[in-house]
Structures are given as C-alpha cells and as structure tokens.
Design a protein around this motif. Structure first.
Motif, short mmCIF file in Angstrom:
data_model
loop_
_atom_site.label_atom_id
_atom_site.label_comp_id
_atom_site.label_asym_id
_atom_site.label_seq_id
_atom_site.Cartn_x
_atom_site.Cartn_y
_atom_site.Cartn_z
N ASN A 1 115.79 -20.42 -42.52
CA ASN A 1 115.48 -20.47 -41.10
C ASN A 1 114.29 -19.55 -40.84
N ASP A 2 113.10 -20.04 -41.16
CA ASP A 2 111.91 -19.19 -41.08
C ASP A 2 111.41 -19.03 -39.65
N GLU A 3 111.94 -19.80 -38.70
CA GLU A 3 111.52 -19.66 -37.31
C GLU A 3 112.40 -18.69 -36.54
N GLY A 4 113.54 -18.32 -37.10
CA GLY A 4 114.38 -17.29 -36.52
C GLY A 4 115.08 -17.65 -35.24
N GLU A 5 115.19 -18.95 -34.93
CA GLU A 5 115.84 -19.36 -33.69
C GLU A 5 116.98 -20.34 -34.02
N GLY A 6 118.04 -20.27 -33.24
CA GLY A 6 119.11 -21.23 -33.37
C GLY A 6 120.11 -20.97 -34.46
N GLY A 7 119.88 -19.95 -35.26
CA GLY A 7 120.82 -19.64 -36.33
C GLY A 7 120.74 -20.63 -37.47
N LEU A 8 121.66 -20.48 -38.41
CA LEU A 8 121.68 -21.33 -39.59
C LEU A 8 122.52 -22.58 -39.34
N PRO A 9 122.17 -23.69 -39.98
CA PRO A 9 122.95 -24.92 -39.80
C PRO A 9 124.22 -24.87 -40.65
N THR A 10 125.07 -25.85 -40.45
CA THR A 10 126.23 -26.05 -41.32
C THR A 10 125.92 -27.21 -42.25
N VAL A 11 126.44 -27.15 -43.48
CA VAL A 11 126.15 -28.18 -44.47
C VAL A 11 127.42 -28.99 -44.72
N HIS A 12 127.26 -30.33 -44.80
CA HIS A 12 128.39 -31.24 -44.91
C HIS A 12 128.13 -32.26 -46.01
N PRO A 13 129.09 -32.50 -46.88
CA PRO A 13 128.92 -33.55 -47.90
C PRO A 13 129.01 -34.93 -47.26
N VAL A 14 128.24 -35.86 -47.77
CA VAL A 14 128.28 -37.23 -47.27
C VAL A 14 128.75 -38.20 -48.35
N ARG A 15 128.20 -38.08 -49.57
CA ARG A 15 128.56 -39.03 -50.62
C ARG A 15 128.36 -38.41 -52.00
N ASN A 16 129.35 -38.58 -52.85
CA ASN A 16 129.30 -38.22 -54.28
C ASN A 16 129.15 -36.73 -54.54
N ASP B 1 122.39 -37.93 -68.05
CA ASP B 1 123.17 -38.54 -66.97
C ASP B 1 122.54 -38.24 -65.62
N THR B 2 122.75 -39.13 -64.67
CA THR B 2 122.22 -38.95 -63.32
C THR B 2 123.34 -38.85 -62.30
N ALA B 3 123.03 -38.21 -61.20
CA ALA B 3 123.92 -38.14 -60.05
C ALA B 3 123.12 -38.50 -58.81
N ALA B 4 123.71 -39.31 -57.94
CA ALA B 4 123.09 -39.66 -56.66
C ALA B 4 123.96 -39.07 -55.56
N ILE B 5 123.46 -38.05 -54.90
CA ILE B 5 124.27 -37.33 -53.91
C ILE B 5 123.62 -37.40 -52.54
N GLU B 6 124.46 -37.26 -51.51
CA GLU B 6 123.97 -37.22 -50.14
C GLU B 6 124.71 -36.11 -49.39
N TYR B 7 123.96 -35.36 -48.60
CA TYR B 7 124.56 -34.31 -47.78
C TYR B 7 123.75 -34.17 -46.50
N GLU B 8 124.32 -33.45 -45.53
CA GLU B 8 123.69 -33.35 -44.21
C GLU B 8 123.81 -31.94 -43.66
N LEU B 9 122.73 -31.46 -43.08
CA LEU B 9 122.75 -30.22 -42.32
C LEU B 9 122.82 -30.56 -40.83
N ARG B 10 123.66 -29.81 -40.11
CA ARG B 10 123.79 -30.02 -38.67
C ARG B 10 123.43 -28.71 -37.97
N PHE B 11 122.50 -28.81 -37.03
CA PHE B 11 121.95 -27.63 -36.37
C PHE B 11 122.61 -27.42 -35.01
#
Length: 310
Positions: free
Chosen positions: A176-191, A220-230
């Motif tokens: 968070n280099d802009e210093g506003e709004g705090g840090l987001p939460t991280v959520h798994p989406v797939r795999n 081996d490969t992994a295909a992952i998805e995740y989301e940050l929510r601000f």
C-alpha cells in the motif's frame, strides 16, 4: 503446439535458469528417454546413472565434480543445445547446506520494493522462499476502480511452473504505497487456499501464502486464482505488478467506473519501486471504460498503469 510451448519455455529458462529446469525442458524437447541419454553418454565414455540424471533434472542435486561437469558438456551436444548452455547455469560451486542464493534472472523479493527492510522481516517470518523455484508462465490482473476513484478489487489469475520437486505454495506481496485505505483482504477463488499471512505495523505490506491444491513436481504447473478486496478510502491513481524473477506473459486490465473516468492513462515499467519510470507510453481508455497492457518476457522489476484524473 506442445513442442512449441516447450521450446519457448526452454529458450526462456536457458537465459534465466535454474539448471534443473533447463535440463528438464531440454530433455522434454529432445524426446529422448533417460535410458537413451545414459547410453549416449556411455558411448562417450561417461558413466552417469539414471538416478543421478533424474536428481539433476528434479533439482535434488546438481553436478559439481569434474566428471559430472564433463557429463553436462556432453549433455549439451546430446540434447542439441549450444555449447555451455547448461554449464552456464551452474555458476560457482555452491556451499553445503541449504542453497538460498537466487539464480540468474531473479532478485530477492524485498529488493523490488522501496521499503525492503520491513518487507524482508515479513518474508522471514513466513519463511517460504519459493519465488526462485516457480516460473510465472502467465499472469493476468484485473484492477477495478469504483465511482469514488478508489480501488474495489484486484482479481489475479496465474499459471506457474515448478522448477524443483515438492513445491506446494507461492507467496503474494501487496504494498500500500499510497498510504490510504489500509490493506486489502485476500481471498482464494480457484485451485488454492490462503496459508499464513503477515502485515507490518505501519500497514504498508501484506504478505500471504497461496497454497496450491496439489504438490508440484519439476515441470508441473498450477493455475490459481485469488482476489484482493479493498476497504473504503483506498484511493488509487496507479497499479503495478512486481516481478522478482523473469516471467512469461503479463496482462493488466484496469476497469474504471463510468462515473470515474481518468483524463489520461499511461503504461510504465521500473527496475525497482522507487526507481524512475521507463518505457512510458499513453494507453487508450476504451468505450467500455477500461485500459490494458500486454507484455511478454518480463524482466525483474515492476510493470504497471497509472492515470490522471484531471
């Protein structure tokens, strides 16, 4: 198609390492079986067991003795590689014990960001130094801006390839280099699922483990998805993705709310977060209220978009 993909990844890994990934992809590209490789080495008077070759290929050990280095030189010819293509990946003989030196084509993760001390402490607390053994085949970020000009979500899809055995996780870093709004939460989406996470007292860095849905072996490969929510107040006029190691393809999309369209938008890259912008070029914001950039063969550093509201 498979041969083209392997050939492209081999060309990349021959520039960046590590040795195990280069050897593995070279063997895959050659189509030779391990016993055929062993026989061709024996024809040159070089005796190497299939077990040893497998260990080199999986990163469990690496050639260091003179006889082993001679075998590597012979492998270059057998696998149709240029002279020293594999030998150059070995570098100086490594010390005994756990090898933590980052290979060619990478940076320490904390080097990329401006406040490296605070981030280094968080990474040490999690102690999962995996960025050196995961090649990022492709990355796709979708950064959504709301009507208040604030960040809403960051959705990420990533395809990674393991260059060693028993790789079960990756590490995500958000600054968070802009210093506003705090840090987001991280959520798994797939795999994937979220493992350990840490934040610094100043609320600048979030570091989290992304645990894959299976353990990866070499190649081996992994295909992952995740989301940050601000949260509210996370105003933003830019987004960049940091790459501590060279990567394949990168797509960044920024989606603006119709009530918060920027006046201008630019793409840029940097060697480090506090370094000057390079390769600045204006990017069009389309009729669907989005802008994007596409890049290939990413060098260590940062790639992003920034915009001006007025």
């Amino acid at each position: 198609m498979r041969e083209q993909i392997i050939g492209r990844e081999l060309a990349h890994v021959l520039r960046t390492g590590p040795f195990s990934a280069a050897l593995h992809l070279a063997i895959e590209a050659s189509g030779l079986r391990m016993e055929e490789i062993q026989t061709r080495l024996a024809d040159q008077g070089i005796m190497v067991s299939q077990t040893t070759l497998a260990y080199w290929r999986r990163g469990r050990s690496r050639p260091e003795r003179p006889a082993s280095l001679r075998a590597v030189g012979a492998l270059e010819g057998i696998l149709g590689l240029p002279a020293d293509a594999l030998t150059a990946q070995l570098g100086p003989r490594r010390p005994r014990g756990r090898w933590l030196d980052h290979p060619p084509g990478t940076m320490e993760m904390a080097e990329v960001w401006s406040d490296s001390k605070g981030l280094a402490e968080l990474l040490a607390a999690i102690n999962t130094p995996v960025h050196n053994i995961l090649h990022r085949v492709s990355m796709h970020d979708l950064f959504v801006i709301g009507p208040d000009r604030g960040a809403v979500t960051l959705a990420t899809r990533a395809v990674v390839r393991a260059t060693a055995d028993k790789v079960s996780r990756s590490v995500f870093v958000y600054h968070n280099d802009e210093g506003e709004g705090g840090l987001p939460t991280v959520h798994p989406v797939r795999n994937c699922r979220i493992g350990r996470s840490r934040t610094d007292p100043g609320g600048e860095f979030l570091v989290a483990e992304l645990i894959f849905d299976r353990v990866l072996g070499t190649g081996d490969t992994a295909a992952i998805e995740y989301e940050l929510r601000f949260g509210p107040g996370a105003l933003s006029d830019h987004y960049h993705r940091a790459f501590p190691a060279e990567a394949g393809d990168y797509l960044l999309q920024v989606q603006f709310d119709p009530e918060a369209l920027p006046a201008r938008c630019f793409r840029y890259s940097r060697r480090r977060e506090n370094a000057p912008d390079q390769g600045v070029r204006e990017v069009w914001v389309g009729a669907a209220h989005g802008a994007h950039l596409v890049d290939r063969d990413i060098a260590p550093g940062l790639v992003g978009l920034r915009w001006e509201w007025d």
